[in-house]
Design an enzyme around this catalytic site. Structure first.
Site: not given
Length: 296
Positions: A133, A161
């Protein structure tokens, strides 16, 4: 397994500042019925930064039980401490999660080698796959494409992400990683463009409010039906804007309360949604076709 609209689930609280599991179950059923492609639990939108370890683990375990295999569940367990990330990840490893979401280490400001060693050390200790992330706007740390490529070589690290909001960043990463590496936008504003150039979906805030629309948007874009995708996306852009006029998840929790799904409680240091933005949010929800609760 991982594609489309993965909703970054909010964590509802009650008036005594406890996790409201009745509201959590309403949200889970809302997303199952709407066709969301998965849930990300205890991430940024889930106020992970203010969850105690016991609450954090209990929340993840309860959501897995509520979902009961009807969609993938990704557990947010990342922190700026390598050892604490491993500890929490192992705590929830056997509850039935499908993967972990792990944020780049924040505050410490590690160099790229430190970022690499952080994630590889964790990956060697856990059995579930890991989604990286990258959100420099919150962490200051930036996982650069070359580091993503190094991490993508690890069999436990399956995707990222990417929340810079840069489609060029996606292109830079895609040029360096295997085709099997999964690429998810962390930016609702650019979902269409992201998927058009090779992304696999989005970890979405807007999907909390409009789950069917986000799942449809991802499907249309992935199928190359870009005209229809962009038409749908246009109805969601005012919502995307309204959801970030104050720090996430302040606006989205207020909006969910207006839908009657949760109470609008939020933990300090976050504060209630400013009244001056209420009309903008209501207008954006109307444009997106989101039903509000009936006035009492």
């Amino acid at each position: 397994m991982f594609e489309g609209s993965l909703v970054a689930l909010v964590t509802p609280f009650d008036s005594r500042n406890r996790v409201d599991y009745g509201a959590v179950e309403r949200l889970v059923e809302f997303h199952v019925a709407a066709g969301s492609n998965g849930l990300v639990v205890a991430g940024t939108t889930g106020e992970s930064a203010t969850l105690l370890k016991g609450e954090h683990a209990e929340l993840i375990k309860n959501v897995v039980d509520m979902v009961a295999g009807r969609m993938p569940v990704i557990a947010g367990t990342g922190s700026n401490s390598t050892s604490q990330t491993i500890d929490l990840s192992l705590e929830v490893a056997e509850c039935g999660i499908d993967a972990y979401l792990m944020v780049a280490p924040y505050y410490n400001k590690p160099v790229q080698e430190g970022i690499y060693q952080h994630f590889v050390t964790i990956a060697e200790q856990v059995d579930k796959p890991i989604m990286l992330y990258n959100v420099p706007g919150r962490t200051v740390t930036d996982i650069l494409p070359e580091t993503v490529a190094r991490l993508a070589a690890h069999p436990k690290i399956f995707g990222i992400k990417e929340a810079t909001g840069s489609v060029q960043r996606l292109k830079d990463i895609k040029a360096l990683v295997p085709d099997s590496f999964r690429l998810f936008s962390g930016d609702d504003f650019t979902v269409c463009d992201f998927i058009e150039v090779g992304g696999h979906g989005v970890v979405t805030v807007s999907g909390n409010l409009a789950p069917a629309a986000l799942a449809t948007l991802c499907r249309l874009a992935s199928n190359g039906e870009l005209e229809a995708a962009r038409a749908l996306d246009a109805t969601l852009q005012p919502l995307n804007t309204a959801l970030f006029v104050e720090s996430n998840p302040i606006p989205v929790k207020w909006a969910l309360a207006e839908m009657g799904l949760i109470e609008a409680h939020i933990r300090l240091p976050l504060t209630p949604f400013s009244e001056r933005y209420h009309e903008q949010m209501i207008n954006a929800m109307n444009t997106a076709g989101i039903a509000l609760k009936a006035a009492s």
